[in-house]
Enzyme design. Structure first.
Site, PDB file in Angstrom:
ATOM      1  N   ASP A  39     -15.939 -16.316 -28.861  1.00 17.09           N
ATOM      2  CA  ASP A  39     -14.956 -16.494 -29.925  1.00 17.09           C
ATOM      3  C   ASP A  39     -14.263 -15.147 -30.147  1.00 17.09           C
ATOM      4  OD1 ASP A  39     -14.043 -18.497 -32.164  1.00 17.09           O
ATOM      5  OD2 ASP A  39     -14.192 -16.532 -33.128  1.00 17.09           O
ATOM      6  N   GLU A  53     -11.238 -12.981 -32.644  1.00 17.99           N
ATOM      7  CA  GLU A  53     -10.296 -12.871 -33.760  1.00 17.99           C
ATOM      8  C   GLU A  53      -9.168 -11.975 -33.269  1.00 17.99           C
ATOM      9  OE1 GLU A  53     -10.444 -14.650 -36.516  1.00 17.99           O
ATOM     10  OE2 GLU A  53     -12.357 -15.509 -35.830  1.00 17.99           O
ATOM     11  N   HIS A 106      -8.480 -13.352 -41.165  1.00 18.47           N
ATOM     12  CA  HIS A 106      -9.709 -12.940 -40.481  1.00 18.47           C
ATOM     13  C   HIS A 106     -10.580 -11.993 -41.302  1.00 18.47           C
ATOM     14  CE1 HIS A 106      -7.498  -9.269 -39.681  1.00 18.47           C
ATOM     15  NE2 HIS A 106      -6.613  -9.902 -38.954  1.00 18.47           N
ATOM     16  N   HIS A 129     -14.022 -17.561 -39.469  1.00 20.94           N
ATOM     17  CA  HIS A 129     -13.122 -16.560 -38.878  1.00 20.94           C
ATOM     18  C   HIS A 129     -13.819 -15.215 -38.700  1.00 20.94           C
ATOM     19  CE1 HIS A 129      -9.806 -19.338 -39.007  1.00 20.94           C
ATOM     20  NE2 HIS A 129      -9.991 -19.531 -40.285  1.00 20.94           N
ATOM     21  N   ASP A 152     -18.627 -17.722 -35.772  1.00 19.33           N
ATOM     22  CA  ASP A 152     -17.939 -18.856 -35.151  1.00 19.33           C
ATOM     23  C   ASP A 152     -18.508 -19.146 -33.768  1.00 19.33           C
ATOM     24  OD1 ASP A 152     -16.376 -19.143 -37.364  1.00 19.33           O
ATOM     25  OD2 ASP A 152     -14.497 -18.500 -36.446  1.00 19.33           O
TER      26      ASP A 152
END
Length: 426
Positions: A28, A30, A76, A169, A174
């Site tokens: 994942d 951001e 985020h 986030h 996540d």
């Protein structure tokens, strides 16, 4: 080619086949925005390594310094001060390539993460096979088969499976939730195509050499764990000659405190100033106490201490690490001669109508509207940072944008958006 083509009747393995080889890399990211082909960058990445039976082997994550502003921080939750000391993607590219090599890429809406990873690896000149990005598993798309009726979002899918999603986030949480979601799919479909997909991924391994010097990950900070910046000043320095050095330090401090916030850049500037002037920690604590007392004197100058002034003094006390009992003395009333001139310059910088002001970052109000309001208040919004600019207002006072870097180089104060509403647009 999408691996969804494998999830069709007639192509499943037998119940007796065991998952004894291959690893998933649940990823994942951001990012600063949605367009990896442009200027947007990854600012946090997590890789959950998971074995074929759904067990977690390792969780690895780090913030990344994109060397630009962080985009929509309200989404985020990453602050510029957290990524200042973080590695860049280029710093972690080799290790990350090693961590991903031979594993099956998994993500929730994996195509977006894959596009960002491909762009970042290309920018870092690290070769990763295109098949790693295209032949992947998407837990969002697989939800249509295993969670019919559930929503598309990670939260919706986790709710349908009873999986707790931590800090939304956050790349690490996540990725952890996505791994748990994949484990549910594995449990729901024991005869699925997983062994074949893992063997295929393993055969594509491209990076077998473990990095000689693994990078030190940088995680999101906990403010409670942060030492005050004074603790980073040397405890004892042989030389300290007095007033000229103090005045030089106070000039930097006064500029830094204009918005009642000490960004990580301002803290570093104060520390380097103290070291250059050879002022040790004990003397700085006394300087801070003296500075605070002059603020107290200024607050009491009209004989009244308002709630706003008390709140302001509390804030400065914390920023300067002044003892708590100093506030108790403040509330008891002025115990000094108010007519005596203070020897500490207070708020030497003032922004007045006509001054050039620059904005940077994604603020709570549209940029054009803020500029219009600044013009209405008499200020002169400017597009670029020059030496004539008096103030840079940033969505994050620790902004890493090019404008913020240039402003610091020129000695122009960088303040947060709050300064707009508390000082300029009141």
């Amino acid at each position: 080619m999408s691996f969804l083509r494998h999830i069709l009747p007639g192509e499943h393995r037998s119940d007796s086949e065991t998952f004894d080889s291959g690893l998933f890399a649940v990823v994942d990211t951001e990012t600063t925005g949605l367009f990896p082909g442009g200027q947007h960058r990854i600012i946090e990445i997590a890789v959950i390594t998971m074995d074929a039976s759904g067990g977690i082997v390792e969780r690895w994550e780090t913030l990344l310094n994109p060397r630009r502003d962080l985009g929509k921080q309200s989404l985020h939750g990453i602050r510029a001060e957290d990524v200042v000391t973080a590695p860049s993607f280029e710093d972690v590219a080799d290790e990350l390539s090693w961590r991903l090599s031979g594993k099956l890429l998994v993500g929730h809406n994996v195509s977006l993460d894959a596009r960002f990873l491909a762009a970042e690896f290309a920018r870092a000149s690290v070769e990763v096979p295109e098949s790693f990005f295209t032949e992947s598993l998407c837990t969002m798309r697989l939800a249509h088969r295993y969670l019919p009726g559930a929503g598309r979002s990670l939260q919706d899918c986790c709710d349908a499976c009873g999986i707790t999603l931590g800090l939304a986030h956050s790349a690490g949480d996540d990725a952890q939730a996505t791994a748990a979601l994949l484990a549910q799919y594995l449990e729901l479909d024991h005869t699925g195509p997983w062994p074949e997909l893992l063997r295929s991924a393993s055969a594509r391994a491209w990076h077998s050499r473990r990095p000689a010097s693994p990078i030190q990950p940088v995680l999101r900070s906990n403010d409670e764990d942060k030492p005050h910046f004074l603790e980073r000043v040397v405890a004892r320095i042989p030389k300290f000659s007095g007033s000229p050095e103090v005045d030089a330090y106070l000039g930097v401090l006064d500029r830094a405190l204009i918005d009642r916030h000490l960004s990580i850049h301002e803290q570093d500037e104060l520390i380097s100033t103290a070291l250059h002037l050879e002022i040790d920690r004990a003397h700085l604590r006394q300087v801070h106490r003296d500075y605070f007392q002059q603020l107290v004197k200024a607050a009491w100058s009209d004989g009244i201490l308002t709630e706003a002034e008390i709140e302001d003094l509390h804030r400065v006390k914390d920023l300067l690490d002044v003892e708590d009992d100093e506030i108790d003395k403040v509330l008891q009333g002025p115990v000094f001669d108010l007519s005596e001139p203070g020897r500490v310059p207070l708020q030497g910088l003032s922004i007045v109508p006509g001054d050039l002001v620059v904005l940077t970052g994604d603020m709570s109000v549209e940029r054009a509207l803020l500029e219009e309001r600044l013009r209405d208040a008499g200020y002169a919004p400017h597009k670029a940072v020059t030496k004539k600019v008096r103030l840079l207002i940033a969505a994050d006072p620790d902004s890493l944008s090019g404008k913020a870097r240039k402003a610091r180089d020129y000695g122009i104060p960088v303040v947060g958006e709050d300064y707009l509403w508390t000082h300029l647009l009141v």
